[in-house]
Design a protein around this motif. Structure first.
Motif, short mmCIF file in Angstrom:
data_model
loop_
_atom_site.label_atom_id
_atom_site.label_comp_id
_atom_site.label_asym_id
_atom_site.label_seq_id
_atom_site.Cartn_x
_atom_site.Cartn_y
_atom_site.Cartn_z
N LYS A 276 -89.94 -127.04 55.46
CA LYS A 276 -90.81 -125.71 55.15
C LYS A 276 -90.44 -125.32 53.94
O LYS A 276 -91.37 -124.69 52.94
CB LYS A 276 -90.43 -124.66 56.21
N ALA A 277 -89.34 -125.29 53.44
CA ALA A 277 -88.80 -124.75 51.97
C ALA A 277 -89.36 -125.58 50.63
O ALA A 277 -89.85 -125.04 49.95
CB ALA A 277 -87.20 -124.83 52.01
N THR A 279 -92.28 -127.24 51.29
CA THR A 279 -93.71 -126.83 51.15
C THR A 279 -94.04 -125.64 50.50
O THR A 279 -95.01 -125.68 49.88
CB THR A 279 -93.97 -126.82 52.78
N ASP A 280 -92.98 -124.58 50.66
CA ASP A 280 -93.41 -123.25 50.19
C ASP A 280 -93.24 -123.56 48.55
O ASP A 280 -94.20 -123.00 47.73
CB ASP A 280 -92.30 -122.29 50.38
N GLU A 283 -96.30 -125.13 47.17
CA GLU A 283 -97.56 -124.49 47.41
C GLU A 283 -97.64 -123.33 46.35
O GLU A 283 -98.64 -122.80 45.98
CB GLU A 283 -97.48 -123.69 48.62
N MET A 284 -96.44 -122.97 45.54
CA MET A 284 -96.56 -122.11 44.47
C MET A 284 -97.66 -122.53 43.46
O MET A 284 -98.18 -121.56 42.96
CB MET A 284 -95.19 -121.92 43.85
N CYS A 296 -94.02 -117.17 47.34
CA CYS A 296 -93.70 -118.70 47.89
C CYS A 296 -92.43 -118.70 47.50
O CYS A 296 -91.43 -119.44 48.38
CB CYS A 296 -94.76 -119.59 47.02
N LYS A 299 -90.26 -116.99 50.22
CA LYS A 299 -90.42 -117.55 51.28
C LYS A 299 -89.32 -118.85 51.58
O LYS A 299 -88.53 -119.00 52.47
CB LYS A 299 -91.83 -118.11 51.76
N CYS A 300 -89.54 -119.66 50.60
CA CYS A 300 -88.66 -120.93 50.30
C CYS A 300 -87.15 -120.39 50.50
O CYS A 300 -86.41 -121.12 51.05
CB CYS A 300 -89.07 -121.37 48.97
N HIS A 303 -86.14 -119.76 53.97
CA HIS A 303 -85.93 -120.99 54.79
C HIS A 303 -84.69 -121.49 54.46
O HIS A 303 -83.98 -121.97 55.33
CB HIS A 303 -87.08 -121.95 54.55
#
Length: 497
Positions: A276-277, A279-280, A283-284, A296, A299-300, A303
């Motif tokens: 997930k980290a 992915t975040d 995603e930025m 983003c 959130k990273c 996680h």
């Protein structure tokens, strides 16, 4: 061995450790600093920038006055008006050039853009996105515009004033496309400051509502400005992106143990957090608003903290967080990383970067990228020889045995790691065989040369003398074919009795 392991851990931590005071503004104001702002926070950096700009303006003013006096003197002493003008103009150009080269403190000291400042509009227009991307951008722009209008209606007259200021700013920026990205950034930062001051002083809006309004203002104007100011061709942002991407690819062999990362991916829940980290942080790049990009990063980071907490069964510390963030960036290799960092630095509402969790996590990301750029053997507790071999791809660290995998890992991954391990061992054996073969070849050559030299020395010391061939001697018992040459046989002697 335990003491040695502790020493190794200390050296590893020392290689990637950052004291929390180093994250703060070097002027001591208490806000977070930023490498792009020479270690200052946004506020102090702007003050330093304005001081430098005022100093440059003052120096240019004094230069202009001095040149004006010289021009008047030259004009008065000259016989020909045209000759004097051409003379003073050439002197003006020469002196201006000399003054500019002698200046130490200029705006460029604070804005370190390596490419040319005045880009042509045609160049930017040539970089137009594809029709499908343009349609998507238009849909998003329309959606954001509608949301912004609905939001400012709740602010009544202050909202109308905000909308008017935003439209005026966008109109002004449309005429400043040929300015350098630093100047456009300065315009945006001034706009944020002016709108915030206007809401607080003129309209007496409460601080929490001002912050909410500023978030919506940033979202509205940056959605429209994104395609013009993100990774523009007038900067070397793209070059830096490629350099960082290449650097991270070269460091693909770095393991969590080398970075002293307190995260065990064998725990399924921790492994999910790591995914997930990554992915975040990837995603930025898909976001258009600086605040969304910061979200983003935040959130990273959360996680990462959760992954460390589950692994250690205790809250994570700052010393645990930074190495893990470096590991996540290395494992994810986020696209256009430097461009995103520069975009956030240039066009985010500065108050969001100076304080709060967004500012803290963003500053740590900047530190992580800086560490990746200068990561060396000492930081990873490796010998220089091993580090160079890993970087050039000659070999790689030994992979973990398949027995140490968790039960839920698929058979294909286990087999792949086993094959890689066997290939690594085979490669080592092959290198050893080649080395021994070369050594044997050298030994044989040296032995041959040694024997040859010994023979030559003996021959030289005891020269070989070849005598003519002598006549062969007949054996006594051989057949005598030449009877005529033999003496007659002995006859018995008779004696008379």
């Amino acid at each position: 061995s335990c003491a040695r392991r502790k020493m190794n851990l200390k050296s590893e931590r020392r290689g990637i450790h950052v004291d929390q005071s180093e994250l703060l503004c070097k002027k001591g104001c208490g806000y977070y600093g930023n490498p792009a702002w020479q270690g200052f926070c946004s506020k102090c950096w702007r003050e330093e920038y304005h001081k430098a700009r005022q100093k440059q303006i003052q120096e240019d003013w004094e230069l202009a006055e001095r040149l004006q006096r010289e021009e008047e003197e030259a004009y008065a002493s000259s016989q020909s008006t045209q000759g004097a003008q051409s003379l003073t103009f050439s002197k003006f150009e020469e002196k201006k050039t000399n003054e500019k080269t002698r200046k130490v403190t200029t705006v460029k000291k604070f804005f370190t853009a390596s490419s040319r400042a005045g880009a042509k509009k045609e160049i930017q227009e040539a970089k137009a996105p594809s029709p499908s991307i343009h349609r998507q951008a238009s849909i998003e722009t329309d959606r954001v515009s509608k949301e912004f209008i609905e939001f400012i209606r709740t602010y009544q007259k202050p909202g109308q004033d905000i909308y008017k200021q935003c439209k005026l700013f966008l109109d002004t920026m449309s005429h400043k496309r040929d300015l350098s990205i630093e100047e456009q950034s300065e315009c945006a930062q001034d706009f944020y400051q002016n709108v915030a001051d206007r809401l607080q002083t003129r309209w007496k809006v409460p601080p929490e509502k001002v912050e909410k309004a500023m978030d919506e203002v940033e979202k509205y104007i940056m959605t429209r400005q994104y395609k013009y100011v993100f990774c523009p061709e007038t900067t070397d942002d793209e070059k830096k992106d490629l350099a960082v991407q290449k650097r991270i690819r070269a460091l693909h062999w770095v393991t969590p143990q080398m970075l002293c990362v307190p995260v065990s991916e064998e725990i399924p829940e921790v492994s999910d957090m790591v995914v997930k980290a990554i992915t975040d942080i990837i995603e930025m790049d898909s976001k258009r608003v600086p605040r969304d990009k910061l979200a983003c990063i935040t959130k990273c980071s959360k996680h990462i903290f959760n992954a460390i907490k589950i692994t250690k069964n205790e809250p994570a510390s700052a010393d645990d967080f930074l190495p893990t963030l470096i590991y996540i960036v290395l494992k994810g290799n986020p696209p256009r990383l430097q461009s995103n960092i520069q975009y956030i630095t240039r066009f985010c509402n500065p108050s969001r970067l100076m304080t709060g969790e967004d500012g803290y996590y963003f500053t740590n990301l900047c530190c992580a990228v800086a560490f990746i750029e200068k990561l060396d053997a000492q930081s990873l507790n490796l010998s220089q020889e091993d580090f160079d071999r890993f970087m050039t791809g000659q070999t790689s660290p030994k992979k973990q045995e398949s027995d140490s995998f968790s039960p839920d890992v698929c058979l294909g991954v286990k087999q792949m790691c086993k094959s890689l391990d066997l290939l690594s061992q085979l490669n080592e054996r092959q290198e050893r065989i080649v080395s021994e073969a070369k050594k044997l070849e050298k030994d044989l050559i040296d032995w041959t040369d040694g024997i040859t030299k010994e023979v030559e020395d003996i021959v030289e010391k005891y020269p070989l003398e070849i005598k003519p061939k002598s006549q062969a001697l007949a054996a006594i018992d051989s057949e005598n074919v030449e009877n005529d040459k033999l003496p007659p046989p002995l006859q018995p002697q008779v004696y008379a009795g």
